[in-house]
Design a protein around this motif. Structure first.
Motif, mmCIF file in Angstrom:
data_model
loop_
_atom_site.group_PDB
_atom_site.id
_atom_site.type_symbol
_atom_site.label_atom_id
_atom_site.label_comp_id
_atom_site.label_asym_id
_atom_site.label_seq_id
_atom_site.Cartn_x
_atom_site.Cartn_y
_atom_site.Cartn_z
ATOM 1 N N ALA A 397 -4.538 -12.436 -5.609
ATOM 2 C CA ALA A 397 -3.181 -11.898 -5.546
ATOM 3 C C ALA A 397 -3.103 -10.688 -4.630
ATOM 4 C CB ALA A 397 -2.709 -11.520 -6.951
ATOM 5 N N GLY A 398 -4.230 -10.203 -4.166
ATOM 6 C CA GLY A 398 -4.212 -9.126 -3.191
ATOM 7 C C GLY A 398 -4.289 -7.748 -3.779
ATOM 8 N N VAL A 399 -5.089 -7.588 -4.832
ATOM 9 C CA VAL A 399 -5.223 -6.266 -5.453
ATOM 10 C C VAL A 399 -5.971 -5.330 -4.505
ATOM 11 C CG1 VAL A 399 -7.091 -5.486 -6.963
ATOM 12 C CG2 VAL A 399 -4.989 -6.331 -7.934
ATOM 13 N N PRO A 400 -5.525 -4.094 -4.367
ATOM 14 C CA PRO A 400 -6.038 -3.233 -3.298
ATOM 15 C C PRO A 400 -7.541 -3.032 -3.122
ATOM 16 C CG PRO A 400 -4.027 -2.311 -4.073
ATOM 17 C CD PRO A 400 -4.275 -3.538 -4.897
ATOM 18 N N PRO A 401 -8.392 -2.745 -4.027
ATOM 19 C CA PRO A 401 -9.718 -2.453 -3.482
ATOM 20 C C PRO A 401 -10.336 -3.634 -2.741
ATOM 21 C CG PRO A 401 -9.616 -1.929 -5.825
ATOM 22 C CD PRO A 401 -8.354 -2.618 -5.482
ATOM 23 N N PHE A 402 -9.860 -4.856 -3.006
ATOM 24 C CA PHE A 402 -10.511 -6.004 -2.402
ATOM 25 C C PHE A 402 -10.078 -6.216 -0.960
ATOM 26 C CE2 PHE A 402 -12.893 -7.753 -5.777
ATOM 27 C CZ PHE A 402 -12.238 -7.414 -6.951
ATOM 28 N N GLY A 403 -10.919 -6.943 -0.217
ATOM 29 C CA GLY A 403 -10.633 -7.234 1.179
ATOM 30 C C GLY A 403 -9.348 -8.008 1.351
ATOM 31 N N THR A 404 -9.016 -8.840 0.357
ATOM 32 C CA THR A 404 -7.769 -9.572 0.450
ATOM 33 C C THR A 404 -6.593 -8.616 0.444
ATOM 34 O OG1 THR A 404 -8.039 -9.898 -1.922
ATOM 35 C CG2 THR A 404 -8.494 -11.765 -0.508
ATOM 36 N N GLY A 405 -6.679 -7.579 -0.367
ATOM 37 C CA GLY A 405 -5.601 -6.605 -0.419
ATOM 38 C C GLY A 405 -5.432 -5.882 0.904
ATOM 39 N N LEU A 406 -6.547 -5.396 1.444
ATOM 40 C CA LEU A 406 -6.474 -4.660 2.703
ATOM 41 C C LEU A 406 -6.004 -5.571 3.827
ATOM 42 C CD1 LEU A 406 -6.986 -2.121 4.332
ATOM 43 C CD2 LEU A 406 -9.345 -2.836 4.615
ATOM 44 N N GLY A 407 -6.588 -6.783 3.886
ATOM 45 C CA GLY A 407 -6.209 -7.704 4.949
ATOM 46 C C GLY A 407 -4.734 -8.052 4.892
ATOM 47 N N LYS A 408 -4.267 -8.287 3.676
ATOM 48 C CA LYS A 408 -2.847 -8.634 3.542
ATOM 49 C C LYS A 408 -1.977 -7.460 3.951
ATOM 50 C CE LYS A 408 -0.813 -9.657 -0.554
ATOM 51 N NZ LYS A 408 0.305 -8.778 -0.322
ATOM 52 N N ALA A 409 -2.368 -6.245 3.561
ATOM 53 C CA ALA A 409 -1.571 -5.067 3.918
ATOM 54 C C ALA A 409 -1.510 -4.905 5.430
ATOM 55 C CB ALA A 409 -2.172 -3.822 3.265
ATOM 56 N N VAL A 410 -2.651 -5.079 6.088
ATOM 57 C CA VAL A 410 -2.676 -4.938 7.544
ATOM 58 C C VAL A 410 -1.823 -6.010 8.201
ATOM 59 C CG1 VAL A 410 -4.160 -5.023 9.570
ATOM 60 C CG2 VAL A 410 -4.918 -3.828 7.535
ATOM 61 N N THR A 411 -1.914 -7.245 7.690
ATOM 62 C CA THR A 411 -1.135 -8.331 8.263
ATOM 63 C C THR A 411 0.360 -8.079 8.075
ATOM 64 O OG1 THR A 411 -2.913 -9.814 7.622
ATOM 65 C CG2 THR A 411 -0.893 -10.833 8.348
ATOM 66 N N GLU A 412 0.744 -7.627 6.869
ATOM 67 C CA GLU A 412 2.160 -7.358 6.632
ATOM 68 C C GLU A 412 2.657 -6.255 7.559
ATOM 69 O OE1 GLU A 412 1.903 -6.480 2.566
ATOM 70 O OE2 GLU A 412 2.118 -8.561 1.928
ATOM 71 N N ASP A 413 1.808 -5.244 7.742
ATOM 72 C CA ASP A 413 2.167 -4.155 8.633
ATOM 73 C C ASP A 413 2.372 -4.681 10.048
ATOM 74 O OD1 ASP A 413 0.611 -1.484 10.229
ATOM 75 O OD2 ASP A 413 2.450 -1.300 9.037
ATOM 76 N N ALA A 414 1.458 -5.555 10.491
ATOM 77 C CA ALA A 414 1.576 -6.113 11.835
ATOM 78 C C ALA A 414 2.831 -6.960 11.965
ATOM 79 C CB ALA A 414 0.343 -6.974 12.144
ATOM 80 N N ALA A 415 3.183 -7.693 10.899
ATOM 81 C CA ALA A 415 4.390 -8.522 10.947
ATOM 82 C C ALA A 415 5.628 -7.645 11.093
ATOM 83 C CB ALA A 415 4.481 -9.375 9.686
#
Lengths: 602, 246, 114
Positions: A397-415
């Motif tokens: 689900a993209g909880v922050p300490p995990f790489g999925t969280g960071l990756g999703k945040a960066v991708t959303e920012d880029a979008a």
């Protein structure tokens, strides 16, 4: 090459070793493995996988300022024309090599003294798989990309169909094999078209030649055709039908490798081929809509279907499809930040998904089933496994300490920075729904919430896949994979920024291959990357928890489960499990992608 | 979808694919064009730089030798895969006792014996001359493996039942596959480049020319020949299993 | 001539894929896949052809125009890949047919649905 500074020449020497070392060990293991003590064979295979991990890390470090480029066989240009095969390492490809080595090593640990009846063929095939994945990400040549793609496919469907006695295993492997073959044929047609137009096969020379030549229908259509083979591997919709079937029936360690690394290399290849070979001729603005449309559909279809499954491994397979959609969003943005998000997300996802497949393996070894209904409450004694499952669900689900969280945040920012804010709810929804599915399963199985499931779906059979060993080793592998996912989130920013920057910069790649070393590259992560916006990081997790709890604990008159499943039934009927239907949809997808690219390029 | 529905969907999809292919193929250069820059460069590389009379062999094993390495391992993976997928299951047994099968006529067996000899010689010749004339490791290996088919055609199930793939074949196959990598690594150690062609190049057209190309042809020939024999043996074993007790 | 040469490749590809989509027998489906793959051989070799040129093997003739050897090497690799994939697919079909009594309808193998 050889008289550059010492680290550069060291890098050129080791560049093909991630391919050569496993390919040397594999036939050795296959031939003499039966006469050696099993421990020695296991140790040798593990050492090889570990060495590939080390080589990948070394190459990532050595290539952080310049791409490392060699031509296999030491060929230069003849009559001004490149005749050899270029092999290139940069942080993105070297990072994937390291990931492949790590995951393969863990799979080997998982299957320590497993599969006793086939001598060492299992180990040999895994090593060939590792070499093929490394080769796919390192080569810089269209036809070599095709050959490594086929090698990955061949080993993939052999490993998937390993349990030939089980009818469903054979079906899953056949579906995978047919889809891969059709994809390979279409890719090869595209490669032939490119060769006819440019007279080149290397990615960099093709890029240079396509920039100069006529910009007609052949260029976008050949891109569409070439990408199909890799989209099949990446399990993008509508090329994804093989994934759910194959990962349901493949032995669990194989699923870890398929979901973790193989689909990632498919996504990587899509990005690499576009940026180096096609970007000069087809500007990003004409390709971006098609890629992002594909990505969004993939993310949503995967997420919705994962919610509708009761077979845990099939649920994980659909969630992989959804996460590939998220990866494709990052790649499809065609920006350094988007690609960086995708890179970090890929590592985070590989760890989380692998850990969840380990949970599936543990459940199979204890209870002989992964069916949500049959497992209701039975997982209560397995505390450690429950912890992994819940953490894994939160990671998806993209909880922050995990790489999925960071990756999703960066991708959303880029979008958002690209002005494509509509992608953000897509990403949030995809992450939330897949997390919800896994959390629902975990709460039902390990905490006994909800009622024993009555919903339709594929039932796990009790004699499904006997997994012989006690779960101790599986749990260790699971924690190591979760640690990988966590590590990507905590420490992956620098690598992610470098990988994303270099994946997108096709001009620098072409310069490195055609001319020589360019200016030193530095990629720094923008300061706003640390955890993105807190609301966006927390929202999918909250939605996931709410959905999971609602599904399980809804009052009797508000049957959330039945409502959702009824809504999803057309989508579920679309997944008919018939190979003829799959191929039809694959061809339809090819036509749509080709025509979309063509129309956008005019 | 039902079969009928699928045919209905397949028609517009097929039409769409035909349109895509037509549009794309429209951009192809004319059939028979004289413009082949990569081809011309590779011919020059093969003849002038590497003294290899068979330009296709030079491209396959020298200029694009990395592709052939992967290709060889696709074959290895397929052979291992078929052995894995067609392995006898717990409940399956071998068919009837081979000695109770009828013998094939003497004339057939004699012909097969002669043809086996021809096949063996031909396959060795094709492999060894791969750098000079059309042929090479893959082609010669397939010829060698076809000897097994000859055994089947001529000797029938009786001869085939006696044929047990020995460990020697597996070793040969592994040596072929590993040998390619070893030759590549020798190039890496010798001149810093994996699969570099460093051996003496000889005179174009003579048997000892083209450096590593004949060596690579030989290792590939071993791998393909042994591998295909093992693969076919798995299939023949399946056939005997399928017949069951009579 | 161009239209004929490349048109044949396109027609063979479409025919093979149509066969895969509408097949009622898995063995037939696998053979149709092989047909589709063979269209790529025609396409590649057609691309490499040079009018009035001979084979790129110089043991008989020392020089002169030859067709493109690169494309022939690619086709060789393609043939090997196709044959190996065929072998594996047939092995899987053999196993599938065992469970189904010797005849294997692709439409009947749909356990993995939903």
């Amino acid at each position: 090459m050889a008289d550059a500074a010492s680290p550069e020449s060291a890098a050129t020497l080791i560049l093909l070793l991630p391919v050569a070392v496993p390919l040397l060990a594999a036939p050795l293991v296959a031939a003499v493995g039966r006469w050696l003590p099993r421990l020695l064979v296991d140790a040798l295979a593990l050492a090889v996988a570990g060495s590939v991990l080390g080589l990948g890390v070394a190459l990532a470090v050595l290539s952080r300022h310049h791409d490392v480029v060699i031509t296999a066989g030491g060929w230069g240009d003849v009559q001004g024309h490149p005749v050899g095969i270029a092999v290139v390492a940069d942080p993105a490809s070297a990072g994937l090599v390291a990931l492949a080595g790590f995951v393969t090593a863990l799979v080997l640990v998982y299957t320590w003294r497993y599969f006793e009846d086939v001598d060492a063929i299992w180990h040999a095939l895994l090593l060939v798989f590792l070499a093929a994945l490394s080769g796919l990400v390192l080569v810089g040549d269209l036809f070599s990309l095709f050959v490594t793609l086929e090698l990955v496919s061949v080993v993939g469907f052999v490993l998937t169909g390993y349990r030939v006695e089980a009818e469903r295993s054979v079906q899953g492997a056949l579906s995978f094999a047919v889809a891969s073959t059709v994809g390979g044929v279409l890719s090869l047609v595209g490669i032939a078209l490119v060769y006819a137009r440019t007279g080149e096969l290397g990615l960099a020379p093709v890029g240079r030649a396509l920039a100069a030549g006529p910009h007609d229908a052949l260029v976008p259509l050949s891109l569409g055709l070439v990408l199909v083979g890799y989209l099949v591997k990446a399990a993008a919709v509508p090329f994804h039908f093989w994934t759910a079937g194959a990962e349901m029936v493949a032995p669990t360690p194989v699923c870890i490798a398929l979901s973790g690394v193989m689909v990632t290399t498919g996504v990587y290849a899509v990005g690499r081929i576009y940026h180096v070979a096609y970007q000069p001729a087809l500007p990003a603005a004409s390709v971006r809509p098609t890629l992002l449309g594909l990505a969004a559909v993939t993310a949503l279809v995967g997420a919705l279907m994962s919610l509708a499954q009761r077979h845990f491994k099939r649920m994980l397979a659909f969630s992989t499809i959804a996460h590939v959609g998220i990866l494709l969003v990052g790649i499809g943005l065609l920006s350094p930040a988007g690609a960086a998000g995708a890179a970090i997300y890929a590592v985070g996802h590989a760890g989380a998904k692998g850990a969840l497949f380990c949970v599936a393996g543990i459940l199979l070894s204890r209870f002989d089933t992964v069916d949500e209904g049959q497992l209701h409450g039975r997982g209560r004694p397995l505390r450690g496994t429950a912890a992994v499952a819940l953490l894994g669900g939160l990671a998806l689900a993209g909880v922050p300490p995990f790489g999925t969280g960071l990756g999703k945040a960066v991708t959303e920012d880029a979008a958002r920075r690209s002005g494509l804010t509509w992608l953000v709810p897509v990403l949030v929804l995809a992450a939330a729904l897949t997390g919800a599915a896994v959390l629902r399963f975990s709460l039902r199985c390990f905490l006994g919430w909800g009622k024993p499931a009555r919903e339709p779906g594929i039932e796990g059979r009790p004699d499904e896949e006997p997994e012989p060993d006690p779960p101790g080793r599986l749990l260790i592998s699971a924690w190591l994979l979760l640690a990988l996912s966590l590590g990507a989130g905590v420490a992956g920013t620098a690598w992610g920024a470098a990988a994303g920057d270099r994946l997108v910069d096709g001009a620098a790649y072409r310069h490195a291959v055609l001319v020589g070393a360019g200016p030193i590259r530095h990629a720094t992560a923008p300061a706003g990357w640390v955890w993105g916006g807190v609301p966006l990081a927390v929202a999918p997790v909250l939605v996931a928890l709410v959905v999971a709890v609602l599904w399980l604990a809804a009052p009797p008159r508000v049957d959330v489960a039945r409502g959702v499943l009824a809504l999803l039934s057309p989508l579920r009927r679309w997944h008919s499990g018939r190979v003829g239907d799959e191929v039809t949809w694959m061809l339809a997808g090819t036509v749509v992608i080709g025509l979309a690219l063509f129309v956008a390029s005019r | 979808m039902t079969s009928r529905q699928r045919r209905l969907v397949a028609v517009p999809v097929g039409a769409g694919l035909a349109v895509v292919l037509a549009l794309a193929f429209h951009g192809l250069p004319a059939f028979g064009t004289a413009h082949h820059p990569y081809g011309d460069a590779s011919v020059r590389a093969a003849l002038a730089l590497r003294h290899t009379a068979n330009a296709v062999g030079s491209v396959t094993f020298d200029q694009r030798g990395l592709d052939t390495l992967f290709e060889e391992f696709i074959l290895l993976a397929a052979v291992l895969g078929v052995r894995l997928l067609l392995r006898p299951a717990a409940g399956e047994h071998q068919g009837t006792d081979p000695d109770r099968e009828p013998r094939s006529p003497a004339a057939v067996r004699a012909t097969v014996l002669v043809l086996l000899g021809v096949t063996a010689v031909l396959s060795v010749s094709v492999v060894l001359h791969g750098h000079l004339s059309p042929g090479g490791g893959f082609q010669g290996g397939v010829l060698a493996a076809s000897g097994l088919h000859l055994l089947y055609v001529g000797g029938g199930p009786r001869t085939l039942a006696r044929f047990r793939p020995s460990a020697a074949l597996e070793l040969l196959e592994a040596a072929g596959a590993g040998g390619y990598v070893v030759i590549g690594l020798v190039g890496l150690v010798g001149s810093g480049s994996f699969l570099a062609n460093d051996l003496p190049l000889g005179r174009t057209g003579s048997l000892l020319s083209a450096g590593t190309v004949p060596l690579l042809n030989i290792v590939v020939g071993f791998e393909v020949g042994a591998g295909l024999v093992l693969l076919l043996a798995s299939y023949f074993a399946q056939e005997r299993l399928a017949e069951g007790p009579r | 001539m161009t239209a004929l040469a490349f048109g044949v490749a396109a027609v063979v590809l479409l025919a093979g894929l149509y066969g895969v989509v509408t097949s009622r027998d898995y063995l037939h489906l696998v053979v149709c896949l092989v047909v589709a793959q063979s269209s790529t051989y025609v396409l590649l070799l057609g691309i490499g052809y040079r009018a009035h040129a001979t084979a790129p093997v110089f043991s008989d003739h020392p020089k002169g125009p030859v067709v493109d050897p690169v494309v022939q090497a690619l086709t060789l690799t393609d043939v090997v890949v196709g044959a190996t994939v065929l072998a594996l697919l047939l092995a899987l079909v053999v196993q599938a047919a065992k469970g189904a009594g010797g005849y294997c309808d692709p439409d009947a193998l749909n356990d993995l649905h939903g």
